[in-house]
Enzyme design. Structure first.
Site, short mmCIF file in Angstrom:
data_model
loop_
_atom_site.label_atom_id
_atom_site.label_comp_id
_atom_site.label_asym_id
_atom_site.label_seq_id
_atom_site.Cartn_x
_atom_site.Cartn_y
_atom_site.Cartn_z
N ASP A 99 21.64 -6.24 -10.25
CA ASP A 99 20.52 -6.75 -11.05
C ASP A 99 19.36 -5.78 -11.25
O ASP A 99 18.23 -6.19 -11.48
CB ASP A 99 20.00 -8.02 -10.39
CG ASP A 99 19.64 -7.80 -8.92
OD1 ASP A 99 19.43 -6.64 -8.55
OD2 ASP A 99 19.57 -8.77 -8.16
N GLU A 121 29.11 -8.10 -8.34
CA GLU A 121 28.06 -9.00 -7.82
C GLU A 121 27.48 -9.84 -8.97
O GLU A 121 26.27 -9.90 -9.19
CB GLU A 121 26.95 -8.24 -7.08
CG GLU A 121 26.15 -9.13 -6.14
CD GLU A 121 25.01 -8.41 -5.42
OE1 GLU A 121 23.92 -8.31 -5.98
OE2 GLU A 121 25.23 -7.94 -4.28
N HIS A 212 9.81 -4.69 -0.58
CA HIS A 212 9.64 -3.84 -1.76
C HIS A 212 9.47 -4.61 -3.07
O HIS A 212 9.15 -4.03 -4.09
CB HIS A 212 10.82 -2.87 -1.91
CG HIS A 212 12.11 -3.55 -2.29
ND1 HIS A 212 12.38 -3.93 -3.58
CD2 HIS A 212 13.17 -3.90 -1.57
CE1 HIS A 212 13.58 -4.50 -3.61
NE2 HIS A 212 14.08 -4.51 -2.40
N ARG A 214 8.72 -6.23 -6.48
CA ARG A 214 7.59 -6.04 -7.40
C ARG A 214 6.64 -7.23 -7.40
O ARG A 214 5.42 -7.07 -7.43
CB ARG A 214 8.13 -5.84 -8.83
CG ARG A 214 8.32 -4.40 -9.24
CD ARG A 214 8.83 -4.31 -10.67
NE ARG A 214 8.58 -3.01 -11.28
CZ ARG A 214 9.24 -1.89 -11.00
NH1 ARG A 214 10.20 -1.91 -10.09
NH2 ARG A 214 8.95 -0.77 -11.62
N HIS A 245 9.58 1.45 2.30
CA HIS A 245 10.15 1.82 1.00
C HIS A 245 9.33 2.96 0.38
O HIS A 245 8.12 3.05 0.61
CB HIS A 245 10.12 0.57 0.11
CG HIS A 245 10.91 0.67 -1.16
ND1 HIS A 245 10.48 1.38 -2.26
CD2 HIS A 245 12.11 0.14 -1.50
CE1 HIS A 245 11.38 1.27 -3.22
NE2 HIS A 245 12.39 0.53 -2.79
C1 UD1 Z 1 14.30 -1.02 -7.55
C2 UD1 Z 1 14.90 -2.13 -8.39
C3 UD1 Z 1 15.10 -3.39 -7.56
C4 UD1 Z 1 15.89 -3.08 -6.28
C5 UD1 Z 1 15.18 -1.95 -5.54
C6 UD1 Z 1 15.94 -1.56 -4.30
C7 UD1 Z 1 14.31 -2.36 -10.77
C8 UD1 Z 1 13.26 -2.66 -11.75
N1 UD1 Z 1 13.97 -2.45 -9.47
O1 UD1 Z 1 12.98 -1.45 -7.18
O2 UD1 Z 1 15.80 -4.36 -8.31
O3 UD1 Z 1 15.94 -4.24 -5.49
O4 UD1 Z 1 15.08 -0.82 -6.40
O5 UD1 Z 1 15.17 -0.73 -3.46
O6 UD1 Z 1 15.40 -2.00 -11.15
N2 UD1 Z 1 10.61 5.98 -5.12
C9 UD1 Z 1 10.69 7.25 -4.59
N3 UD1 Z 1 11.92 7.68 -4.10
C10 UD1 Z 1 13.01 6.89 -4.10
C11 UD1 Z 1 12.92 5.59 -4.61
C12 UD1 Z 1 11.71 5.15 -5.14
O7 UD1 Z 1 9.72 7.99 -4.57
O8 UD1 Z 1 14.07 7.34 -3.65
C13 UD1 Z 1 9.31 5.51 -5.66
C14 UD1 Z 1 8.96 6.14 -7.02
O9 UD1 Z 1 7.59 6.39 -7.07
C15 UD1 Z 1 9.32 5.02 -8.00
C16 UD1 Z 1 8.93 3.79 -7.18
O10 UD1 Z 1 9.35 4.10 -5.86
O11 UD1 Z 1 8.60 5.12 -9.20
C17 UD1 Z 1 9.54 2.48 -7.62
O12 UD1 Z 1 10.94 2.60 -7.85
P1 UD1 Z 1 11.67 1.53 -8.82
O13 UD1 Z 1 13.13 1.83 -8.86
O14 UD1 Z 1 10.96 1.46 -10.13
O15 UD1 Z 1 11.38 0.13 -8.14
P2 UD1 Z 1 11.85 -0.44 -6.74
O16 UD1 Z 1 10.76 -1.32 -6.23
O17 UD1 Z 1 12.37 0.66 -5.90
N1 UDP Z 2 18.72 0.07 3.81
C1 UDP Z 2 18.87 1.37 4.25
N2 UDP Z 2 17.80 1.99 4.87
C2 UDP Z 2 16.62 1.36 5.05
C3 UDP Z 2 16.47 0.03 4.58
C4 UDP Z 2 17.54 -0.58 3.95
O1 UDP Z 2 19.94 1.97 4.11
O2 UDP Z 2 15.69 1.97 5.62
C5 UDP Z 2 19.87 -0.58 3.13
C6 UDP Z 2 20.25 -1.95 3.64
O3 UDP Z 2 21.23 -1.86 4.65
C7 UDP Z 2 20.78 -2.63 2.38
C8 UDP Z 2 20.02 -1.96 1.25
O4 UDP Z 2 19.47 -0.77 1.78
O5 UDP Z 2 22.16 -2.40 2.18
C9 UDP Z 2 18.94 -2.85 0.72
O6 UDP Z 2 18.18 -2.16 -0.19
P1 UDP Z 2 16.82 -2.69 -0.77
O7 UDP Z 2 16.18 -3.61 0.21
O8 UDP Z 2 16.05 -1.50 -1.19
O9 UDP Z 2 17.26 -3.47 -2.08
P2 UDP Z 2 17.78 -4.95 -2.40
O10 UDP Z 2 18.84 -5.29 -1.43
O11 UDP Z 2 16.59 -5.86 -2.30
O12 UDP Z 2 18.24 -4.87 -3.81
#
Ligand code: UD1
Ligand code: UDP
Length: 385
Positions: A99, A121, A212, A214, A245
């Protein structure tokens, strides 16, 4: 001549990678399918951690991530980038997961190029457009674009049926996250991180925390962290391990409320292997994550979900997961109950496996072959006894 299906797995974030990696590995074993990987890299470091662990080198990497990116940034960059990849690759099927915005956009790009979409999924729903945001809409839109729906559970399948999806195009497979977990969890694991190895897991109660979402940014997160602070102050044997995160907006609030709190370990995101093994040593888990709601129950760890809705009702029904939302009082009270009463704790600490049996990837691979007519029988579905 034997038919070869060209598949392209597209993903971009940490959880997609964790849940698609075992599928990519499984597809390598199937002669009838040639699978390549394209990453949008909507996440960078957190995605690369998973790719490294599973030894996956993507054929295509759009590298779109920017600090504080918006939904518009991700959508526009991924859509244009994927158009070029699909033009070059001409796959028979694009495989997407879950998603995220990468998921939806990859489904849309495939549809624009009239390429089949396999949704892994598929069918999770809260019924609330803004919770989780934007994930509920991403998965509904992806569902509308998909040709095969790989649903993890019968509940997810029922959601799709109620939206009018053809039952012949839905397969209940179990969740690939359990395939990944079973390959990763180990007894007597040591971490190689001094901060984690320094904790006395036998005499301390460790709470693992991740946040994390939004829709929780701002006040809801502030409430959650203040509640955690209170719990740690009240219980001297509690240690919180909180891999924060990478989103700078999350980090800022975490640091302002929980920075320099004794027995609260704020650390960088952990690699998947130590993270799963940390959960295995935890007393309970507080999270707004989707994936953790599937993983922790199978390790027998109670989960308090820091959200008002969940698309994963199975473990709530089994009693291992409780929705506590983001209210300070509700979180402090529920944590206190779990920490004060063995009985309350035992009620929740059941190992349940409603999400899978470790064979989801095998079923999906067989399902793809069935769908393309190179296998006669429909794969057996995942069932919970
Ligand atoms: C995204 C997904 C969310 C998922 C989550 C898992 C969308 C809109 N959101 O949310 O569905 O549950 O990932 O974690 O698709 N950033 C880094 N390094 C990284 C990752 C993120 O610096 O490796 C920072 C960046 O500044 C980035 C911000 O995190 O702009 C947000 O990342 P983004 O993918 O937009 O949203 P998430 O909250 O991570
Ligand atoms: N996870 C990880 N390292 C961490 C925290 C989470 O590898 O420090 C893994 C966790 O085991 C799970 C996934 O990341 O499989 C969950 O990711 P996240 O919470 O970012 O996204 P969501 O599940 O909400 O989409």
């Amino acid at each position: 001549m034997n038919k070869q299906i060209k598949a392209l797995a597209v993903f971009g974030t940490r959880p997609e990678a964790i849940k698609m990696a075992p599928l990519v590995k499984e597809l390598e074993k199937h002669d009838g399918i040639n699978c390549k990987v394209a990453v949008t890299a909507q996440h960078r470091e957190m995605l690369d951690q998973v790719l490294d662990l599973f030894g996956i080198t993507p054929e295509f990497d759009l590298n779109i991530m920017t600090p504080n990116q918006t939904l518009f940034d991700i959508t526009a960059k991924a859509l244009t980038g994927l158009n070029e990849i699909l033009d070059q690759e001409q796959p028979d099927i694009v495989l997407v997961h879950g998603d995220t915005t990468t998921t939806f956009v990859a489904g849309l790009a495939a549809f624009y190029r009239q390429v089949k979409v396999g949704h892994v999924e598929a069918g999770l729903r809260t019924g609330n457009k803004y919770s989780p945001y934007p994930e509920e809409m991403n998965r509904k839109l992806t569902g509308a674009l998909a040709d095969i729906h790989f649903s993890p559970t019968r509940v997810a399948k029922a959601n799709l049926l109620s939206e009018g999806v053809d039952p012949d195009h839905i397969m209940v497979t179990g969740n690939t996250v359990i395939d990944a977990l079973l390959a990763t969890v180990r007894d007597n694991y040591t971490f190689n991180y001094p901060e984690l190895d320094g904790i006395d897991y036998s005499n301390r109660r460790v709470l693992v925390v991740t946040t994390h979402r939004r829709e929780n940014l701002g006040e809801p997160m502030r409430n959650v962290y203040s509640a955690l602070r209170k719990v740690v102050e009240q219980y001297s044997d509690v240690e919180v391990v909180f891999p924060v995160h990478k989103n700078p907006k999350v980090k800022e609030i975490v640091d302002s409320v929980l920075g320099n709190t004794p027995r609260v370990h704020l650390i960088d995101p952990l690699e998947y292997e130590p993270f799963i093994n940390l959960m295995n040593k935890a007393h309970f888990v507080l999270t707004d994550s989707g994936g953790l709601q599937e993983e922790a129950p199978s390790l027998g760890k109670p989960v308090l979900v820091l959200r008002d809705t969940t698309e994963r009702p199975e473990a709530v029904q089994a009693g291992t997961v409780k929705l506590v939302g983001t209210s300070y009082t509700e979180i402090v009270d529920t944590c206190s109950k779990l920490l004060d009463s063995d009985e309350e704790y035992k009620k929740m600490a059941n190992a349940v496996n409603p999400y899978g049996d470790g064979k989801a990837c095998e079923r999906i691979a067989e399902g793809i072959k069935y769908f393309f007519g190179i296998k006669e029988d429909r794969p057996r579905e995942f069932k919970i006894d």
